[in-house]
Design an enzyme around this catalytic site. Structure first.
Site, mmCIF file in Angstrom:
data_model
loop_
_atom_site.group_PDB
_atom_site.id
_atom_site.type_symbol
_atom_site.label_atom_id
_atom_site.label_comp_id
_atom_site.label_asym_id
_atom_site.label_seq_id
_atom_site.Cartn_x
_atom_site.Cartn_y
_atom_site.Cartn_z
ATOM 1 N N LYS A 98 125.209 53.946 -34.043
ATOM 2 C CA LYS A 98 125.739 54.305 -35.357
ATOM 3 C C LYS A 98 124.904 55.396 -36.018
ATOM 4 O O LYS A 98 125.335 56.016 -36.980
ATOM 5 C CB LYS A 98 125.911 53.077 -36.261
ATOM 6 C CG LYS A 98 124.660 52.233 -36.463
ATOM 7 C CD LYS A 98 124.964 51.101 -37.432
ATOM 8 C CE LYS A 98 124.410 49.730 -37.143
ATOM 9 N NZ LYS A 98 123.108 49.516 -36.637
ATOM 10 N N LYS B 86 123.450 55.430 -25.229
ATOM 11 C CA LYS B 86 124.190 54.289 -25.782
ATOM 12 C C LYS B 86 124.967 54.730 -27.029
ATOM 13 O O LYS B 86 124.560 55.679 -27.720
ATOM 14 C CB LYS B 86 123.253 53.123 -26.091
ATOM 15 C CG LYS B 86 122.427 53.261 -27.338
ATOM 16 C CD LYS B 86 121.858 51.905 -27.793
ATOM 17 C CE LYS B 86 121.319 52.030 -29.199
ATOM 18 N NZ LYS B 86 120.908 50.827 -29.847
ATOM 19 N N LYS C 243 111.662 55.347 -31.862
ATOM 20 C CA LYS C 243 111.890 55.577 -33.295
ATOM 21 C C LYS C 243 110.779 56.433 -33.892
ATOM 22 O O LYS C 243 111.031 57.228 -34.789
ATOM 23 C CB LYS C 243 112.034 54.250 -34.049
ATOM 24 C CG LYS C 243 113.278 53.487 -33.618
ATOM 25 C CD LYS C 243 114.156 53.000 -34.740
ATOM 26 C CE LYS C 243 115.554 52.743 -34.192
ATOM 27 N NZ LYS C 243 116.369 51.806 -34.882
HETATM 28 P P1 ATP Z 1 120.828 52.283 -34.243
HETATM 29 O O1 ATP Z 1 121.707 52.860 -33.184
HETATM 30 O O2 ATP Z 1 121.113 52.789 -35.612
HETATM 31 O O3 ATP Z 1 119.382 52.260 -33.870
HETATM 32 P P2 ATP Z 1 122.113 49.986 -33.365
HETATM 33 O O4 ATP Z 1 123.511 50.520 -33.373
HETATM 34 O O5 ATP Z 1 121.404 49.817 -32.082
HETATM 35 O O6 ATP Z 1 121.217 50.800 -34.355
HETATM 36 P P3 ATP Z 1 121.290 47.406 -34.283
HETATM 37 O O7 ATP Z 1 121.462 46.861 -35.645
HETATM 38 O O8 ATP Z 1 119.920 47.808 -33.878
HETATM 39 O O9 ATP Z 1 122.241 48.626 -34.126
HETATM 40 O O10 ATP Z 1 121.891 46.430 -33.186
HETATM 41 C C1 ATP Z 1 122.705 45.314 -33.425
HETATM 42 C C2 ATP Z 1 123.096 44.675 -32.110
HETATM 43 O O11 ATP Z 1 124.018 45.494 -31.404
HETATM 44 C C3 ATP Z 1 121.925 44.454 -31.148
HETATM 45 O O12 ATP Z 1 122.068 43.191 -30.532
HETATM 46 C C4 ATP Z 1 122.059 45.554 -30.148
HETATM 47 O O13 ATP Z 1 121.515 45.200 -28.902
HETATM 48 C C5 ATP Z 1 123.570 45.703 -30.049
HETATM 49 N N1 ATP Z 1 123.950 47.055 -29.664
HETATM 50 C C6 ATP Z 1 123.657 48.195 -30.322
HETATM 51 N N2 ATP Z 1 124.195 49.258 -29.699
HETATM 52 C C7 ATP Z 1 124.846 48.788 -28.594
HETATM 53 C C8 ATP Z 1 125.613 49.393 -27.550
HETATM 54 N N3 ATP Z 1 125.816 50.692 -27.492
HETATM 55 N N4 ATP Z 1 126.143 48.590 -26.602
HETATM 56 C C9 ATP Z 1 125.958 47.268 -26.654
HETATM 57 N N5 ATP Z 1 125.254 46.620 -27.609
HETATM 58 C C10 ATP Z 1 124.699 47.356 -28.574
#
Ligand code: ATP
Ligand code: LTN
Length: 336
Positions: free
Chosen positions: A204, A201, A119
Protein backbone atom coordinates in the site's frame (compact mmCIF):
# COMPACT_ATOMS: atom_id res chain seq x y z
CA UNK A 1 -12.20 -16.40 24.92
CA UNK A 2 -15.19 -17.30 27.09
CA UNK A 3 -15.04 -20.96 26.11
CA UNK A 4 -11.78 -21.82 27.82
CA UNK A 5 -13.39 -25.06 28.96
CA UNK A 6 -13.40 -26.18 25.32
CA UNK A 7 -9.67 -25.42 25.09
CA UNK A 8 -9.94 -23.73 21.73
CA UNK A 9 -6.62 -22.62 20.28
CA UNK A 10 -5.87 -18.93 20.48
CA UNK A 11 -5.30 -16.85 17.37
CA UNK A 12 -3.93 -13.32 17.40
CA UNK A 13 -2.97 -10.92 14.66
CA UNK A 14 -2.70 -7.19 14.09
CA UNK A 15 -2.53 -4.73 11.23
CA UNK A 16 -1.17 -1.20 11.17
CA UNK A 17 -3.55 1.66 10.31
CA UNK A 18 -1.15 3.04 7.69
CA UNK A 19 -3.60 3.22 4.79
CA UNK A 20 -6.38 1.26 3.16
CA UNK A 21 -5.35 -2.39 2.98
CA UNK A 22 -4.58 -3.84 -0.43
CA UNK A 23 -5.69 -7.02 -2.09
CA UNK A 24 -2.32 -8.37 -0.86
CA UNK A 25 -3.17 -7.65 2.77
CA UNK A 26 -6.59 -9.17 2.18
CA UNK A 27 -5.54 -12.40 0.49
CA UNK A 28 -2.35 -12.77 2.54
CA UNK A 29 -3.77 -12.04 5.94
CA UNK A 30 -7.27 -10.61 6.43
CA UNK A 31 -9.20 -13.32 4.58
CA UNK A 32 -7.59 -15.90 6.89
CA UNK A 33 -8.46 -13.77 9.92
CA UNK A 34 -12.11 -13.87 8.89
CA UNK A 35 -12.08 -17.63 8.19
CA UNK A 36 -10.39 -18.38 11.51
CA UNK A 37 -12.88 -16.20 13.41
CA UNK A 38 -15.85 -18.40 12.61
CA UNK A 39 -15.85 -20.68 15.62
CA UNK A 40 -12.90 -23.05 15.60
CA UNK A 41 -10.57 -20.66 17.46
CA UNK A 42 -10.63 -17.92 20.06
CA UNK A 43 -9.48 -14.95 18.01
CA UNK A 44 -8.02 -11.60 18.97
CA UNK A 45 -7.47 -8.99 16.27
CA UNK A 46 -5.87 -5.61 16.84
CA UNK A 47 -5.32 -2.37 15.01
CA UNK A 48 -1.60 -1.83 15.67
CA UNK A 49 -1.70 1.95 16.09
CA UNK A 50 1.41 2.03 18.32
CA UNK A 51 3.43 0.28 15.61
CA UNK A 52 2.35 2.84 13.04
CA UNK A 53 3.88 5.69 15.08
CA UNK A 54 7.25 4.46 13.79
CA UNK A 55 6.49 6.17 10.47
CA UNK A 56 5.18 9.34 12.20
CA UNK A 57 1.74 9.74 10.62
CA UNK A 58 -0.10 13.08 10.80
CA UNK A 59 -2.10 12.91 14.07
CA UNK A 60 -5.42 13.65 12.32
CA UNK A 61 -4.71 10.94 9.70
CA UNK A 62 -3.78 8.40 12.34
CA UNK A 63 -6.99 9.09 14.27
CA UNK A 64 -9.17 8.71 11.17
CA UNK A 65 -7.34 5.68 9.82
CA UNK A 66 -7.45 3.84 13.13
CA UNK A 67 -11.25 3.95 13.19
CA UNK A 68 -11.36 3.09 9.48
CA UNK A 69 -9.15 0.07 10.01
CA UNK A 70 -11.34 -1.00 12.92
CA UNK A 71 -14.39 -0.72 10.63
CA UNK A 72 -12.54 -2.71 7.96
CA UNK A 73 -12.06 -5.59 10.39
CA UNK A 74 -15.76 -5.67 11.26
CA UNK A 75 -16.73 -5.23 7.58
CA UNK A 76 -14.82 -8.42 6.76
CA UNK A 77 -17.48 -10.18 8.81
CA UNK A 78 -15.45 -10.69 11.99
CA UNK A 79 -18.07 -10.75 14.76
CA UNK A 80 -16.94 -8.47 17.65
CA UNK A 81 -19.19 -10.36 20.08
CA UNK A 82 -17.60 -13.73 19.41
CA UNK A 83 -14.03 -12.44 18.94
CA UNK A 84 -11.95 -9.75 20.59
CA UNK A 85 -11.38 -6.86 18.20
CA UNK A 86 -9.47 -3.95 19.72
CA UNK A 87 -7.11 -1.05 19.26
CA UNK A 88 -3.60 -1.79 20.55
CA UNK A 89 -3.01 1.50 22.42
CA UNK A 90 -6.21 0.94 24.45
CA UNK A 91 -4.58 -2.02 26.16
CA UNK A 92 -1.59 -0.56 28.05
CA UNK A 93 -0.22 -4.01 28.87
CA UNK A 94 1.25 -4.20 25.33
CA UNK A 95 3.69 -1.34 25.96
CA UNK A 96 4.39 -2.61 29.47
CA UNK A 97 5.29 -6.14 28.44
CA UNK A 98 7.31 -4.75 25.56
CA UNK A 99 9.76 -3.24 28.08
CA UNK A 100 10.24 -6.53 29.93
CA UNK A 101 10.85 -8.26 26.60
CA UNK A 102 13.31 -5.57 25.44
CA UNK A 103 15.53 -6.58 28.31
CA UNK A 104 15.46 -10.14 26.98
CA UNK A 105 16.36 -9.20 23.41
CA UNK A 106 19.90 -8.93 22.14
CA UNK A 107 20.85 -5.86 20.13
CA UNK A 108 22.38 -8.08 17.44
CA UNK A 109 19.28 -10.19 16.90
CA UNK A 110 17.06 -7.11 16.54
CA UNK A 111 19.58 -5.61 14.10
CA UNK A 112 19.17 -8.62 11.80
CA UNK A 113 15.52 -7.91 11.03
CA UNK A 114 15.13 -7.35 7.29
CA UNK A 115 12.13 -5.06 7.74
CA UNK A 116 14.24 -2.75 9.90
CA UNK A 117 16.99 -2.73 7.31
CA UNK A 118 14.52 -2.09 4.43
CA UNK A 119 12.59 0.63 6.23
CA UNK A 120 15.69 2.45 7.44
CA UNK A 121 17.09 2.45 3.92
CA UNK A 122 13.81 3.71 2.48
CA UNK A 123 13.39 6.43 5.11
CA UNK A 124 16.91 7.54 6.10
CA UNK A 125 15.46 10.78 7.46
CA UNK A 126 13.63 9.00 10.29
CA UNK A 127 15.44 5.92 11.57
CA UNK A 128 13.91 6.06 15.05
CA UNK A 129 14.50 3.56 17.83
CA UNK A 130 10.83 2.53 17.61
CA UNK A 131 11.54 1.13 14.16
CA UNK A 132 14.29 -0.94 15.72
CA UNK A 133 12.23 -2.21 18.68
CA UNK A 134 9.13 -2.74 16.51
CA UNK A 135 9.43 -6.58 16.60
CA UNK A 136 9.66 -6.53 20.39
CA UNK A 137 6.33 -4.73 20.66
CA UNK A 138 4.96 -7.22 18.16
CA UNK A 139 6.26 -10.05 20.36
CA UNK A 140 4.43 -8.47 23.31
CA UNK A 141 1.20 -8.32 21.27
CA UNK A 142 1.46 -12.03 20.61
CA UNK A 143 2.83 -13.37 23.90
CA UNK A 144 0.37 -11.49 26.13
CA UNK A 145 -2.46 -13.76 25.02
CA UNK A 146 -0.68 -17.14 25.13
CA UNK A 147 -1.28 -17.26 21.38
CA UNK A 148 -1.12 -20.53 19.44
CA UNK A 149 -1.40 -19.24 15.85
CA UNK A 150 -0.57 -15.95 14.19
CA UNK A 151 -2.07 -15.48 10.71
CA UNK A 152 0.35 -13.28 8.75
CA UNK A 153 1.79 -12.84 5.27
CA UNK A 154 5.17 -14.33 4.40
CA UNK A 155 6.99 -11.01 5.00
CA UNK A 156 6.23 -11.16 8.74
CA UNK A 157 7.70 -14.61 9.31
CA UNK A 158 11.01 -13.31 10.62
CA UNK A 159 9.18 -11.21 13.21
CA UNK A 160 7.37 -14.27 14.41
CA UNK A 161 10.63 -16.15 14.73
CA UNK A 162 12.14 -13.44 16.91
CA UNK A 163 8.97 -13.45 19.06
CA UNK A 164 9.51 -17.17 19.63
CA UNK A 165 13.21 -16.65 20.42
CA UNK A 166 12.40 -13.91 22.94
CA UNK A 167 9.71 -16.08 24.57
CA UNK A 168 12.05 -19.03 24.79
CA UNK A 169 14.78 -16.92 26.37
CA UNK A 170 12.39 -15.44 28.92
CA UNK A 171 11.06 -18.92 29.75
CA UNK A 172 14.59 -20.25 30.19
CA UNK A 173 15.74 -17.39 32.40
CA UNK A 174 12.62 -16.93 34.54
CA UNK A 175 10.65 -20.17 34.18
CA UNK A 176 7.83 -21.10 31.88
CA UNK A 177 5.67 -18.02 31.24
CA UNK A 178 4.82 -17.75 27.55
CA UNK A 179 3.43 -20.16 25.01
CA UNK A 180 5.53 -20.37 21.81
CA UNK A 181 3.39 -19.16 18.89
CA UNK A 182 3.29 -20.68 15.39
CA UNK A 183 2.87 -18.64 12.20
CA UNK A 184 -0.18 -19.39 10.08
CA UNK A 185 0.63 -18.58 6.47
CA UNK A 186 -1.88 -19.33 3.70
CA UNK A 187 -0.50 -21.21 0.72
CA UNK A 188 -1.49 -19.11 -2.24
CA UNK A 189 -2.19 -15.59 -1.01
CA UNK A 190 0.94 -15.41 1.14
CA UNK A 191 2.80 -13.13 -1.23
CA UNK A 192 0.65 -11.22 -3.68
CA UNK A 193 2.86 -9.30 -6.09
CA UNK A 194 2.66 -5.80 -7.50
CA UNK A 195 0.60 -5.65 -10.71
CA UNK A 196 3.24 -3.43 -12.29
CA UNK A 197 6.38 -5.14 -11.01
CA UNK A 198 5.63 -8.76 -10.12
CA UNK A 199 9.10 -9.19 -8.60
CA UNK A 200 7.95 -6.94 -5.71
CA UNK A 201 5.21 -7.55 -3.15
CA UNK A 202 1.97 -5.64 -3.56
CA UNK A 203 2.29 -2.82 -1.06
CA UNK A 204 0.00 0.00 0.00
CA UNK A 205 3.01 2.31 0.23
CA UNK A 206 3.87 1.77 -3.47
CA UNK A 207 4.13 5.26 -5.01
CA UNK A 208 2.48 3.89 -8.18
CA UNK A 209 -1.20 3.15 -7.35
CA UNK A 210 -1.46 0.98 -10.50
CA UNK A 211 0.71 -1.57 -8.69
CA UNK A 212 -1.88 -2.35 -6.04
CA UNK A 213 -5.61 -2.80 -5.64
CA UNK A 214 -6.99 -1.13 -2.56
CA UNK A 215 -9.80 -3.01 -0.83
CA UNK A 216 -11.97 0.08 -1.25
CA UNK A 217 -11.18 0.81 -4.92
CA UNK A 218 -14.25 1.35 -7.11
CA UNK A 219 -15.19 -1.56 -9.37
CA UNK A 220 -14.12 0.23 -12.56
CA UNK A 221 -10.71 1.07 -11.05
CA UNK A 222 -10.17 -2.58 -10.11
CA UNK A 223 -10.99 -3.62 -13.68
CA UNK A 224 -8.63 -0.99 -15.14
CA UNK A 225 -5.75 -1.94 -12.85
CA UNK A 226 -6.06 -5.65 -13.61
CA UNK A 227 -6.33 -4.98 -17.35
CA UNK A 228 -3.08 -3.02 -17.22
CA UNK A 229 -1.22 -5.62 -15.14
CA UNK A 230 2.18 -6.61 -16.52
CA UNK A 231 2.22 -10.09 -18.15
CA UNK A 232 4.49 -11.74 -20.76
CA UNK A 233 4.51 -12.40 -24.48
CA UNK A 234 3.69 -16.12 -24.43
CA UNK A 235 -0.09 -15.53 -24.42
CA UNK A 236 -0.75 -18.80 -22.60
CA UNK A 237 -2.35 -19.02 -19.16
CA UNK A 238 -0.13 -21.45 -17.31
CA UNK A 239 1.77 -21.40 -14.02
CA UNK A 240 5.50 -21.53 -14.72
CA UNK A 241 8.82 -20.07 -13.79
CA UNK A 242 9.56 -16.75 -15.48
CA UNK A 243 5.85 -15.92 -15.79
CA UNK A 244 5.63 -13.86 -12.60
CA UNK A 245 2.83 -11.59 -13.81
CA UNK A 246 0.57 -14.47 -14.91
CA UNK A 247 1.49 -16.54 -11.84
CA UNK A 248 0.43 -13.63 -9.68
CA UNK A 249 -2.91 -13.22 -11.47
CA UNK A 250 -3.49 -16.97 -11.24
CA UNK A 251 -2.83 -16.81 -7.50
CA UNK A 252 -5.31 -13.98 -7.09
CA UNK A 253 -7.93 -15.77 -9.22
CA UNK A 254 -7.41 -18.99 -7.31
CA UNK A 255 -7.84 -17.28 -3.92
CA UNK A 256 -11.04 -15.54 -5.05
CA UNK A 257 -12.68 -18.54 -6.75
CA UNK A 258 -11.23 -21.55 -4.91
CA UNK A 259 -10.11 -23.03 -8.27
CA UNK A 260 -6.78 -24.86 -8.49
CA UNK A 261 -4.04 -23.88 -10.94
CA UNK A 262 -4.86 -26.97 -13.05
CA UNK A 263 -8.49 -25.98 -13.27
CA UNK A 264 -7.54 -22.43 -14.23
CA UNK A 265 -5.19 -23.63 -16.97
CA UNK A 266 -8.00 -25.79 -18.41
CA UNK A 267 -10.54 -23.00 -18.16
CA UNK A 268 -8.37 -20.66 -20.23
CA UNK A 269 -6.90 -23.20 -22.60
CA UNK A 270 -6.90 -21.61 -26.06
CA UNK A 271 -7.96 -18.22 -24.70
CA UNK A 272 -5.85 -15.06 -24.52
CA UNK A 273 -4.75 -12.88 -21.62
CA UNK A 274 -7.60 -10.44 -22.32
CA UNK A 275 -10.24 -13.04 -21.42
CA UNK A 276 -8.22 -14.18 -18.44
CA UNK A 277 -7.78 -10.66 -17.08
CA UNK A 278 -11.52 -9.97 -17.44
CA UNK A 279 -12.28 -13.09 -15.41
CA UNK A 280 -9.74 -12.16 -12.73
CA UNK A 281 -11.13 -8.63 -12.51
CA UNK A 282 -14.68 -9.90 -12.15
CA UNK A 283 -13.68 -12.39 -9.45
CA UNK A 284 -11.91 -9.67 -7.45
CA UNK A 285 -14.84 -7.24 -7.81
CA UNK A 286 -17.27 -9.93 -6.59
CA UNK A 287 -14.99 -10.95 -3.73
CA UNK A 288 -14.75 -7.39 -2.41
CA UNK A 289 -18.34 -6.25 -3.08
CA UNK A 290 -20.03 -7.34 0.19
CA UNK A 291 -17.08 -6.03 2.18
CA UNK A 292 -17.31 -2.57 0.61
CA UNK A 293 -21.05 -2.27 1.22
CA UNK A 294 -20.66 -3.24 4.86
CA UNK A 295 -17.70 -0.88 5.34
CA UNK A 296 -19.73 2.10 4.10
CA UNK A 297 -22.61 1.16 6.39
CA UNK A 298 -20.35 0.85 9.44
CA UNK A 299 -18.58 4.15 8.80
CA UNK A 300 -21.98 5.80 9.13
CA UNK A 301 -22.30 4.44 12.68
CA UNK A 302 -19.27 5.72 14.57
CA UNK A 303 -21.03 5.31 17.93
CA UNK A 304 -21.33 1.57 17.31
CA UNK A 305 -17.68 1.32 16.27
CA UNK A 306 -16.43 3.11 19.38
CA UNK A 307 -18.65 0.99 21.59
CA UNK A 308 -17.24 -2.19 20.03
CA UNK A 309 -13.66 -0.89 20.41
CA UNK A 310 -14.31 -0.13 24.07
CA UNK A 311 -15.70 -3.60 24.75
CA UNK A 312 -12.85 -5.19 22.80
CA UNK A 313 -10.23 -3.31 24.83
CA UNK A 314 -11.86 -4.33 28.10
CA UNK A 315 -11.93 -7.99 27.17
CA UNK A 316 -8.35 -7.95 25.80
CA UNK A 317 -7.07 -6.14 28.85
CA UNK A 318 -8.43 -8.81 31.19
CA UNK A 319 -6.46 -11.58 29.47
CA UNK A 320 -3.39 -9.38 28.89
CA UNK A 321 -3.17 -8.50 32.57
CA UNK A 322 -3.09 -12.15 33.59
CA UNK A 323 0.06 -12.76 31.52
CA UNK A 324 1.66 -9.42 32.36
CA UNK A 325 1.25 -9.98 36.11
CA UNK A 326 2.76 -13.42 35.82
CA UNK A 327 5.74 -12.10 33.83
CA UNK A 328 6.32 -9.19 36.24
CA UNK A 329 6.24 -11.49 39.22
CA UNK A 330 8.73 -13.91 37.64
CA UNK A 331 11.23 -11.17 36.87
CA UNK A 332 11.34 -10.19 40.55
CA UNK A 333 9.63 -6.82 40.27
CA UNK A 334 8.36 -6.06 43.79
CA UNK A 335 4.65 -6.93 44.09
CA UNK A 336 2.15 -5.01 46.26
P1 ATP B 1 3.59 -1.52 3.77
O1 ATP B 1 3.56 -2.14 2.42
O2 ATP B 1 3.00 -0.16 3.84
O3 ATP B 1 4.90 -1.67 4.47
P2 ATP B 1 1.95 -3.71 4.26
O4 ATP B 1 1.04 -3.55 3.09
O5 ATP B 1 2.99 -4.76 4.25
O6 ATP B 1 2.61 -2.34 4.63
P3 ATP B 1 1.16 -4.38 6.93
O7 ATP B 1 0.23 -3.62 7.79
O8 ATP B 1 2.61 -4.32 7.27
O9 ATP B 1 0.97 -3.90 5.46
O10 ATP B 1 0.72 -5.90 6.80
C1 ATP B 1 -0.50 -6.44 7.21
C2 ATP B 1 -0.54 -7.92 6.88
O11 ATP B 1 -0.65 -8.11 5.47
C3 ATP B 1 0.71 -8.69 7.30
O12 ATP B 1 0.32 -9.94 7.84
C4 ATP B 1 1.48 -8.87 6.03
O13 ATP B 1 2.28 -10.02 6.06
C5 ATP B 1 0.36 -9.04 5.01
N1 ATP B 1 0.77 -8.60 3.69
C6 ATP B 1 1.22 -7.38 3.34
N2 ATP B 1 1.48 -7.32 2.02
C7 ATP B 1 1.22 -8.56 1.50
C8 ATP B 1 1.28 -9.13 0.20
N3 ATP B 1 1.68 -8.45 -0.85
N4 ATP B 1 0.91 -10.42 0.05
C9 ATP B 1 0.48 -11.13 1.10
N5 ATP B 1 0.39 -10.66 2.37
C10 ATP B 1 0.75 -9.39 2.58
N1 LTN C 1 4.06 -6.07 11.98
C1 LTN C 1 2.78 -6.55 11.55
C2 LTN C 1 1.65 -5.94 12.29
C3 LTN C 1 1.59 -6.50 13.65
C4 LTN C 1 1.32 -7.85 14.00
C5 LTN C 1 1.37 -7.89 15.42
C6 LTN C 1 1.04 -9.00 13.27
C7 LTN C 1 1.78 -5.82 14.80
N2 LTN C 1 1.63 -6.65 15.87
C8 LTN C 1 1.14 -9.09 16.10
C9 LTN C 1 0.83 -10.18 13.95
C10 LTN C 1 0.88 -10.23 15.35
C11 LTN C 1 2.60 -6.28 10.10
O1 LTN C 1 1.78 -6.88 9.57
N3 LTN C 1 3.31 -5.41 9.50
Amino acid sequence: MENTAEKKKIVLSAIQPTGTPTLGNYLGALKNWKDMSEGEYNCLYAVADLHSLTVRPEPADLRRRTLEMYAILLALGIDPEKNIVFIQSHVPQHAQLSWLLSCCTQFGEAARMTQFKDKSEKHPENVNVGLFTYPILMAADILLYQTDFVPIGEDQKQHLEIARDIAERFNTVYGNTFKLPEPFIGKIGARVKSLQDPSQKMSKSDPNPKGYISMLDDDNIIVKKIKSAVTDSEAKVRYAEGKDGINNLMGIYSCCTGKTYDEIEKEFDGKGYGDFKSAVAEAVVEELRPFKTEFNRLMGDKAYLTECAKNGAEKASYFAQRTLSKAMKKTGLFQL
